[in-house]
Design an enzyme around this catalytic site. Structure first.
Site, mmCIF file in Angstrom:
data_model
loop_
_atom_site.group_PDB
_atom_site.id
_atom_site.type_symbol
_atom_site.label_atom_id
_atom_site.label_comp_id
_atom_site.label_asym_id
_atom_site.label_seq_id
_atom_site.Cartn_x
_atom_site.Cartn_y
_atom_site.Cartn_z
ATOM 1 N N CYS A 1 34.103 47.949 43.357
ATOM 2 C CA CYS A 1 34.038 48.721 41.315
ATOM 3 C C CYS A 1 35.238 48.268 40.842
ATOM 4 C CB CYS A 1 34.294 50.096 41.719
ATOM 5 S SG CYS A 1 35.266 51.259 42.104
ATOM 6 N N PHE A 2 35.969 47.606 41.568
ATOM 7 C CA PHE A 2 37.646 46.348 41.212
ATOM 8 C C PHE A 2 38.269 47.287 40.168
ATOM 9 C CE2 PHE A 2 33.019 45.184 40.503
ATOM 10 C CZ PHE A 2 32.960 43.994 41.523
ATOM 11 N N CYS A 3 38.718 48.547 41.139
ATOM 12 C CA CYS A 3 39.806 49.523 40.175
ATOM 13 C C CYS A 3 39.362 49.950 38.380
ATOM 14 C CB CYS A 3 40.847 49.154 40.318
ATOM 15 S SG CYS A 3 41.680 48.586 42.061
ATOM 16 N N ASN A 4 37.933 50.134 38.471
ATOM 17 C CA ASN A 4 37.141 49.867 36.732
ATOM 18 C C ASN A 4 36.604 51.295 37.058
ATOM 19 O OD1 ASN A 4 35.981 50.069 34.179
ATOM 20 N ND2 ASN A 4 37.087 47.449 34.085
ATOM 21 N N ASN B 1 42.535 51.013 36.034
ATOM 22 C CA ASN B 1 43.229 51.909 36.530
ATOM 23 C C ASN B 1 44.617 51.944 36.367
ATOM 24 O OD1 ASN B 1 41.207 53.950 37.030
ATOM 25 N ND2 ASN B 1 40.852 52.921 40.029
#
Length: 485
Positions: A400-403, A137
């Site tokens: 979702c791991f900033c993705n 992100n």
């Protein structure tokens, strides 16, 4: 993969594992705190871990000298400035970057490095932004700067279960944009992509840098997930901008990152503001300012001069161990884990684990993302896995791991379902998931790094197998709401 389809019971039996034995020695000495109370650390993609030698070096330096704001000219200021400049040289040395070609700008983190490029890049109708779906992100956010300058923003989709980008899609997109820029000499575009996805572990080709250059693009390479366990040689691969967070490489210090920038590309950036330390002169009444003519023009305010010297120690420490040795160890653990997870099946015959991204060690790093399935095929809520893993002493990551792009590709979300108008009135993450019809809000991510050993991977497999194999859907205690993605 090895020809034998049945992985050994332990990674220590893998060919080549013994050659990485120095990491086991370091784990027992410099990283012995990782084994306190039976904990297992499996979130190196989130943060590296610090060696005791790093902490001692920081402590000893602060007690042995006096350092002050490097913007002054007094002896303590000069001492601090000297250490900062030494750290800059160490960064260039570590990445084999020519100091005449590259500059090092210290930032708070990789996100700060991305913001510096985004806010100052000369976007416009003839200078588009091209990104891969699986950007973090902090890179995705650059699109807001591009759109405010009326630049086109184009995303390259992920293809197939391995979640890779087809090079043909990249070439086609870059060529289309180049054709639209014809007749407007001097204007370029920016292509931004991760050297390694922090979601799937996919490693995209570094030769895309030159491919984009040939088509008139500058390249921002997000190396935050790649550099901790892979060699990035800037004498061979020459992206215009490289974004890094040092705690990802060696755990300490936090709050310090870097933008490595080619000086020719840096000269084309135009900052929208100035701050203390970035200007040579300024007038209030005359309403003018003159920026510094070196990398300090991009370093807002006072640098973290007490922590930046720790970057140099960390780089020397990592170099003394050997990035190639770390790469080999991480590769062995990753491939063994993938093979072991693939063997886990319920008595119904259905798989226990669904991996997102490459299921072998080829073309990937040490990040493995997956969901667990019940015997009937439904997904185990990732929040339940997070809670039970914590109880078992495992530190891993869920979500979702900033993705979001990689998650959308992994979970098969369509562009139609993601239309903003269809999500009007959605206020919470759980409402968002319900509107999309998704069975869960993310996945489970484990990642290996500098101090990983065989028992870390073994403990994870034991936990997954003993906790979820043949476990039917049950009435679980309430789970906390999801707060962010």
């Amino acid at each position: 993969m090895r020809p034998d389809p049945t992985p050994p019971a332990s990674p220590t039996a893998l060919p080549g594992y013994a050659a990485t034995g120095r990491i086991d020695e370091l784990r027992a000495s410099e990283y012995r705190h990782l084994d306190t109370d039976g904990q297992v650390y499996l979130d190196y993609a989130g943060a590296g871990v610090a060696a005791q030698a790093q902490v001692r070096a920081h402590h000893d330096r602060l007690l042995a000298g006096l350092y002050s704001n490097p913007h002054s000219e007094n002896p303590t200021s000069v001492a601090a400035g000297s250490l900062v400049e030494s750290a800059r040289r160490a960064v260039l040395d570590f990445f084999r970057a020519d100091p005449d070609e590259y500059a090092v700008i210290f930032t708070p983190n990789a996100s700060g490095a991305c913001r510096l490029v985004g806010e100052a890049y000369d976007f416009g109708r003839a200078a588009p932004l091209v990104l891969t779906w699986d950007n973090h992100n902090s890179v995705n956010g650059i699109r807001e700067y591009a759109r405010s300058a009326r630049a086109s923003v184009r995303y390259l989709p992920l293809n197939g279960p391995e979640l890779r980008v087809a090079e043909s899609d990249l070439v086609a997109t870059l060529d289309v944009s180049r054709a639209r820029r014809s007749g407007r000499p001097g204007r370029r575009g920016l292509f931004a992509y991760p050297a390694q996805s922090n979601f799937s572990g996919v490693q995209h080709p570094l030769d895309w840098v030159e491919l984009a250059h040939q088509r008139g693009y500058d390249v921002l390479l997000d190396a935050a997930a790649f550099a901790p366990t892979n060699r990035l040689d800037l004498s061979v691969v020459r992206p215009d901008f490289v974004c890094l967070s040092w705690y990802k490489l060696f755990g300490y210090p936090t709050g310090v990152g870097a933008l490595l920038a080619r000086r020719s590309a840096l000269a084309r950036l135009r900052r929208p503001w100035f701050a203390g330390g970035t200007i040579r002169a300024v007038s209030v009444q005359g309403d003018w300012h003159r920026p510094m003519d070196d990398e300090s023009a991009f370093e807002d305010g006072t640098l973290n001069f007490l922590s930046i010297p720790d970057v140099e120690f960390g780089l020397r420490w990592l170099d003394s161990i050997g990035v190639d040795l770390v790469h080999a160890r991480v590769g062995l653990l990753t491939e063994w884990l993938l093979e072991r997870l693939a063997t886990l099946r319920h008595d119904t015959g259905g798989p226990l684990v669904q991996v997102y991204g490459p299921t072998t060690g080829a073309g990937r790093g040490g990040t493995v993302t997956f969901n667990l399935r019940h015997p009937d095929g439904t997904l185990v809520d990732e929040r339940l896995v997070a809670r039970e893993a914590a109880t078992a002493g495992l530190s891993l990551r869920t979500g979702c791991f900033c993705n979001p792009g990689a998650a959308e590709g992994a979970f098969g979300m369509s562009r139609t379902s993601m239309r903003q108008r269809l999500l009007a009135g959605v206020d919470t993450i759980d409402q968002y998931l319900a509107a999309l019809g998704l069975p869960t809000g993310g996945a489970v991510r484990v990642s290996f790094g500098l101090a990983s050993v065989a028992s870390d991977a073994e403990r994870l497999v034991d936990f997954v197998q003993s906790t979820y194999l043949n476990r039917s859907v049950g009435a679980e205690s309430p789970l906390p709401p999801r707060l962010r993605c």
